[in-house]
Structures are given as C-alpha cells and as structure tokens.
Design a protein around this motif. Structure first.
Motif, PDB file in Angstrom:
ATOM      1  N   LYS A 154       0.899  -1.067  -0.126  1.00 58.87           N
ATOM      2  CA  LYS A 154      -0.072  -0.096  -0.018  1.00 58.87           C
ATOM      3  C   LYS A 154       0.821   1.240   0.002  1.00 58.87           C
ATOM      4  CE  LYS A 154      -4.220  -1.679   1.859  1.00 58.87           C
ATOM      5  NZ  LYS A 154      -4.067  -3.072   1.405  1.00 58.87           N
ATOM      6  N   SER A 155       1.987   1.286  -0.769  1.00 51.45           N
ATOM      7  CA  SER A 155       2.959   2.458  -0.693  1.00 51.45           C
ATOM      8  C   SER A 155       2.436   2.864  -1.891  1.00 51.45           C
ATOM      9  CB  SER A 155       4.290   1.775  -0.727  1.00 51.45           C
ATOM     10  OG  SER A 155       4.758   1.025   0.366  1.00 51.45           O
ATOM     11  N   TYR A 156       1.425   3.566  -1.976  1.00 55.72           N
ATOM     12  CA  TYR A 156       0.883   4.216  -3.454  1.00 55.72           C
ATOM     13  C   TYR A 156       1.540   5.346  -3.756  1.00 55.72           C
ATOM     14  CZ  TYR A 156      -3.054   1.002  -2.419  1.00 55.72           C
ATOM     15  OH  TYR A 156      -3.942   0.083  -2.019  1.00 55.72           O
ATOM     16  N   ASN A 157       1.721   6.327  -2.972  1.00 56.78           N
ATOM     17  CA  ASN A 157       2.481   7.452  -3.263  1.00 56.78           C
ATOM     18  C   ASN A 157       4.147   7.237  -3.766  1.00 56.78           C
ATOM     19  OD1 ASN A 157       0.792   9.353  -2.632  1.00 56.78           O
ATOM     20  ND2 ASN A 157       1.358   9.277  -0.354  1.00 56.78           N
ATOM     21  N   ILE A 158       4.645   6.178  -3.464  1.00 56.43           N
ATOM     22  CA  ILE A 158       5.963   5.783  -3.951  1.00 56.43           C
ATOM     23  C   ILE A 158       5.924   5.346  -5.470  1.00 56.43           C
ATOM     24  CG2 ILE A 158       8.063   4.398  -3.767  1.00 56.43           C
ATOM     25  CD1 ILE A 158       7.470   4.246  -0.683  1.00 56.43           C
ATOM     26  N   GLY A 159       4.859   4.474  -5.651  1.00 54.47           N
ATOM     27  CA  GLY A 159       4.448   3.815  -6.912  1.00 54.47           C
ATOM     28  C   GLY A 159       4.060   5.188  -7.893  1.00 54.47           C
ATOM     29  N   LEU A 160       3.429   6.005  -7.217  1.00 54.25           N
ATOM     30  CA  LEU A 160       2.998   7.218  -8.252  1.00 54.25           C
ATOM     31  C   LEU A 160       4.316   7.966  -8.875  1.00 54.25           C
ATOM     32  CD1 LEU A 160      -0.019   8.769  -6.547  1.00 54.25           C
ATOM     33  CD2 LEU A 160      -0.050   7.769  -8.655  1.00 54.25           C
ATOM     34  N   SER A 161       5.539   8.180  -7.996  1.00 55.24           N
ATOM     35  CA  SER A 161       6.624   8.652  -8.316  1.00 55.24           C
ATOM     36  C   SER A 161       7.349   8.158  -9.603  1.00 55.24           C
ATOM     37  CB  SER A 161       7.516   8.711  -7.488  1.00 55.24           C
ATOM     38  OG  SER A 161       8.094   7.347  -7.177  1.00 55.24           O
ATOM     39  N   VAL A 162       7.084   6.709 -10.024  1.00 54.25           N
ATOM     40  CA  VAL A 162       7.606   6.074 -11.292  1.00 54.25           C
ATOM     41  C   VAL A 162       6.394   6.368 -12.308  1.00 54.25           C
ATOM     42  CG1 VAL A 162       8.074   3.965 -12.153  1.00 54.25           C
ATOM     43  CG2 VAL A 162       9.050   4.838  -9.906  1.00 54.25           C
ATOM     44  N   LEU A 163       5.220   6.442 -12.104  1.00 55.00           N
ATOM     45  CA  LEU A 163       4.087   6.449 -13.182  1.00 55.00           C
ATOM     46  C   LEU A 163       4.077   7.888 -13.680  1.00 55.00           C
ATOM     47  CD1 LEU A 163       1.205   4.518 -11.022  1.00 55.00           C
ATOM     48  CD2 LEU A 163       2.588   3.779 -13.138  1.00 55.00           C
ATOM     49  N   GLU A 164       4.582   8.962 -13.047  1.00 57.04           N
ATOM     50  CA  GLU A 164       4.487  10.101 -13.587  1.00 57.04           C
ATOM     51  C   GLU A 164       5.474  10.155 -14.735  1.00 57.04           C
ATOM     52  OE1 GLU A 164       5.597  12.600 -10.270  1.00 57.04           O
ATOM     53  OE2 GLU A 164       3.826  12.592  -9.272  1.00 57.04           O
ATOM     54  N   ASP A 165       6.462   9.176 -15.026  1.00 56.74           N
ATOM     55  CA  ASP A 165       7.278   9.440 -16.293  1.00 56.74           C
ATOM     56  C   ASP A 165       6.366   8.946 -17.634  1.00 56.74           C
ATOM     57  OD1 ASP A 165       9.309   9.824 -14.728  1.00 56.74           O
ATOM     58  OD2 ASP A 165       9.876   7.710 -14.322  1.00 56.74           O
ATOM     59  N   ASP A 166       7.107   9.874 -18.456  1.00 58.80           N
ATOM     60  CA  ASP A 166       6.242   9.256 -19.948  1.00 58.80           C
ATOM     61  C   ASP A 166       7.317   8.275 -20.573  1.00 58.80           C
ATOM     62  OD1 ASP A 166       4.125  11.290 -20.183  1.00 58.80           O
ATOM     63  OD2 ASP A 166       5.556  12.898 -20.573  1.00 58.80           O
ATOM     64  N   ILE A 167       6.548   7.164 -20.937  1.00 61.46           N
ATOM     65  CA  ILE A 167       7.272   5.844 -21.517  1.00 61.46           C
ATOM     66  C   ILE A 167       7.185   5.994 -23.028  1.00 61.46           C
ATOM     67  CG2 ILE A 167       7.231   3.403 -21.490  1.00 61.46           C
ATOM     68  CD1 ILE A 167       8.205   4.640 -18.833  1.00 61.46           C
ATOM     69  N   PHE A 168       8.248   5.810 -23.491  1.00 59.26           N
ATOM     70  CA  PHE A 168       8.268   5.610 -25.011  1.00 59.26           C
ATOM     71  C   PHE A 168       8.962   4.195 -25.511  1.00 59.26           C
ATOM     72  CE2 PHE A 168       7.765  10.010 -24.451  1.00 59.26           C
ATOM     73  CZ  PHE A 168       6.680  10.308 -25.320  1.00 59.26           C
ATOM     74  N   ASP A 169       9.888   3.616 -24.638  1.00 58.52           N
ATOM     75  CA  ASP A 169      10.994   2.782 -24.960  1.00 58.52           C
ATOM     76  C   ASP A 169      10.340   1.496 -23.940  1.00 58.52           C
ATOM     77  OD1 ASP A 169      12.922   1.158 -25.899  1.00 58.52           O
ATOM     78  OD2 ASP A 169      14.451   2.114 -24.759  1.00 58.52           O
ATOM     79  N   VAL A 170      10.035   0.232 -24.730  1.00 61.36           N
ATOM     80  CA  VAL A 170       9.314  -0.626 -24.072  1.00 61.36           C
ATOM     81  C   VAL A 170      10.254  -2.126 -24.454  1.00 61.36           C
ATOM     82  CG1 VAL A 170       7.371  -2.265 -23.335  1.00 61.36           C
ATOM     83  CG2 VAL A 170       7.319   0.055 -23.746  1.00 61.36           C
ATOM     84  N   ASP A 171      10.827  -2.671 -23.397  1.00 58.90           N
ATOM     85  CA  ASP A 171      11.616  -3.936 -23.741  1.00 58.90           C
ATOM     86  C   ASP A 171      10.877  -5.187 -24.403  1.00 58.90           C
ATOM     87  OD1 ASP A 171      13.836  -2.802 -23.249  1.00 58.90           O
ATOM     88  OD2 ASP A 171      13.906  -3.478 -21.101  1.00 58.90           O
TER      89      ASP A 171
END
Length: 429
Positions: A154-171
């Motif tokens: 339930k560490s939602y705020n920490i997860g949000l810190s990564v979700l704010e990135d715009d993703i363009f390159d997927v492995d």
C-alpha cells in the motif's frame, strides 16, 4: 577455490575504466558456469569484493550464490545482502550484464514476498528500476515488480513517483501490460481515477493477437472506474484497439457490461438489486470494493445532474429525487461533493435550501497560467517525440515489408503472448 581467488583478484584489478570493465565482463562470462557449479563456496568470497566499487564482479558472484531455492530463514539472511547491493551498486557496471541484474532483483522481490514483507522491497526495487533505466522514458522489466510491491505494501505514493514518467521505450510487451495494469490499480488506491483510466485504457487497446488475462482484468476495472469517475461507460472500443479486443473482450466481462447498462438507468434500487445478485462474481474477482464505490458514485452523479436543471433546490427534494433516506443524508452528500470540488453550491441551514453556483475559477491566476503553460510545453514535447517515432517507423523494415508486400508482412515475426495465460495478481480495492 583457487580459480575463484584468481577471479577475485581480477575483479579487484579490472573495475576502474570502461575498457577494463568490458574486459572483466568477458572473463566473468567464461567463469559463469563454474561459479554456478559451486555456489556454496561464494559466501566467503562476497566479503572480499566491494559491491560499490566492484559491482559487475559482485553481481556475478551474487547471482550464482542466490541461484538455488531458499527457505524463509535463508531469505531473511539474503534480503539485507541483496538490498545493500541494489542500493550501492554502480549503474554503469551492472548495465554490462542487465539480465544478471534483473535476475538478482527478481529473486530479491520473491524473497520479500516469501517472508510476507513487501514493504522491505519497495525502496531497493525503486533504486533498481532507476539504475537499469537508460532514460526516464525506458520501461524496464523491473517496473511491474516494483509496482507490485507498492500495491501489496500500500505504498501508493512511492509508486506514483514512477508512474509520472512518460514511457516511449519498452523492452517486452508483457512488461507494458503489467506496468499499466498495476499502475492503474495504484491510481485507483489513491482515487486518481483519470490517471487510472488512462493506464487501464492502454492495456485494453494495446496490440494483441489474442485476448490475454491481463487485458480482461484491466477491462473489468476500466468499466468500474469509468462509472465512478464519469457516471457512464461506452462499450465501443476505439478503432485503434486490436481486432481480438474488439471481438472478444466483452464476452469475458458480461457481468460488468450489464452492470454499466443497469447503472445508466439511474434507478438506484434496481442497481442495488443487480449488484447483490452478482455479488459473489465481483467478490471472486476482488472487485467488490470498487463495485461499492460505483454504488456510492450513483448518488453523486444524480446530484450533479440536478445542478444542470435547477438553481435552487431543497435538501428534501434532493433526497427524494436521488433516493436518499433523509434530508440529513442529502446534506452530507452535498457537503462532501462541495469539499471535493465536484459541485459548487451553498447550503442555507435555516431553510434547508441548496443554491447551485457556477465554477468560480476564472483561469487567470498565476498558478493557473503556470499550469496551462506547463501542459502546453509537455504536449509540444510529446508532439516532437511522436514525429520522431513516426519518422523512425517509416524506415523500419518490418513496416515497409507490410506496406509494400502485404503477403510477406503477414508472415513477419510477432511477439509471443503465450505467457499471458496466467491471470495476474488481483487485489481488493
């Protein structure tokens, strides 16, 4: 043991320049099989190598040392060792062997789950994601594991810190599906429903040759969150969704499609009856908590519709129209909606009348201007990135073969989605 001591000496001497590290990597690849042959002998060797200075060598030793099955007691011993390495290792060195680093990090995640302490894994896994990323636009295979730990702890705020990135390159496609699915659930946990819909929408409309379990689970939550946030849901998928999703996705989500249809009638009593009838299905899907939020949102959206028709209305009339139990209950709903900024209104306590107001935002404050400017800048950046990606695609051999030689294009290599057969983790929200 003598060969391992020699390897330790080489690691200590070849962990300086990039050229030395590249040479060391070749040596370690040759020695890798022998390291896995005697993993128990590596326990004492780990103390002779500095995980910060000799990260590549330490990584090879650690990956071999942790390669076997472990008990809970062993996991308790290994977790601090793995966490220390992840936190202090040199990103430049571990990128010479990304598969090894991913393997070690996934074992670390498995160990913290084995001892039922996901919170211990959140910070190290976030560090692992950042060290494996070449840029913030890069989605690594560790992103879903990190978000999973955030969900379980339930560490939602920490997860949000990564979700704010715009993703363009997927492995790998699977990483994107799980990243968006887990990310959507984190946003639901924080009641950031707009962002949750964006992420779940990405799962549902992503290219797929056949329906996978992740897309099905995402679509169920997408329906529920649409009802909570917008008060409505359209069963029509956009044209860019895959044909597999267009044809089959609804067949796996009938109780949710019917729920949305019943919701659209606006009749709360009938809606509650339908929910109670299908309660077990929603509970089995771990979506009952969301369904209850849908029920609550029905009152809210019915009140919002009243603001489009009336300027003033009594609390008694609101209670009767929205099918609430009493004027006091209607007052509590209205006050909560005013507090959340969902409606603009005042309540006259003396005569029990509610006056609905216009949005007071004039869109000319410094803060609002900065927000608009920031949004424009982001859109311009995304536009440039999209143009660059479009240009790159115009040179792609697979794309050209499909456009110029359609028959050949059909036979091109495709991603394998067989690993989607397993239903992803479900969590009660």
């Amino acid at each position: 043991m003598g060969s391992i001591e020699n390897l330790v000496t080489q690691i200590q001497g070849l962990s300086g320049s990039i050229d030395d590290i590249a040479h060391l990597h070749n040596i370690l690849k040759v020695a890798d099989e022998s390291l896995h042959a005697e993993p128990s002998a590596l326990s004492s060797v780990l103390d002779q190598v500095d995980p910060a200075k000799h990260s590549l060598g330490y990584l090879y030793f650690l990956e071999a040392f942790t390669s076997g099955p472990v008990s809970k007691e062993q996991a308790l011993t290994l977790i601090p060792i793995l966490a220390r390495f992840i936190n202090c290792c040199d990103a430049q060195q571990i990128r010479f062997a990304p598969d090894k680093f991913v393997s070690v990090c996934k074992r670390f995640k498995d160990h913290v789950l084995l001892i039922e302490s996901p919170l211990r894994g959140v910070s190290p896994m976030r560090a692992a994601v950042r060290k494996l990323q070449t840029t913030s636009e890069h989605l690594t295979t560790l992103h879903p594991d990190f978000l999973l730990l955030c969900l379980l702890s339930k560490s939602y705020n920490i997860g949000l810190s990564v979700l704010e990135d715009d993703i363009f390159d997927v492995d790998q496609p699977r990483d994107l599906f799980l990243y968006c699915y887990y990310g959507g659930m984190i946003c639901i946990g924080q009641k950031r429903f707009r962002k949750a819909l964006e992420l779940l929408h990405n799962v549902v409309t992503a290219p797929m040759n056949a329906i996978n379990a992740i897309a099905v689970e995402a679509y169920k939550k997408y329906i529920l969150v649409s009802l909570i946030h917008y008060g409505q849901f359209s069963t029509s998928l956009p044209k860019y969704a895959s044909s597999a999703a267009q044809r089959n996705l609804k067949n796996f989500c009938q109780p949710y499609i019917e729920l949305a249809t019943t919701y659209s009638s606006g009749k709360i009593a009938e809606f509650k009856i339908y929910v109670d009838t299908n309660r077990e299905k929603y509970d089995n899907d771990k979506n009952l908590g969301l369904v209850k939020q849908v029920v609550s949102s029905m009152y809210k959206h019915n009140i919002q519709r009243l603001t489009q028709t009336y300027l003033t209305l009594s609390l008694q009339d609101i209670a009767n129209t929205v099918q609430l139990g009493s004027p006091k209950e209607a007052e509590m709903h209205v006050l909560q909606m005013i507090q959340d900024g969902e409606i603009f209104a005042t309540i006259n306590q003396k005569d029990g009348m509610v006056r609905f107001l216009e949005d007071p935002e004039q869109y000319k404050t410094c803060q609002m201007i900065e927000h608009i400017d920031s949004s424009i800048q982001r859109i311009m950046t995304l536009s440039r990135k999209l143009n660059a990606m479009d240009e790159l695609m115009s040179y792609d051999p697979l794309y050209l073969s499909k456009v110029l030689f359609p028959q050949v294009g059909r036979e091109r290599q495709r991603f394998d989605f067989d690993d989607f057969d397993t239903v992803p983790q479900k969590f009660p929200i």
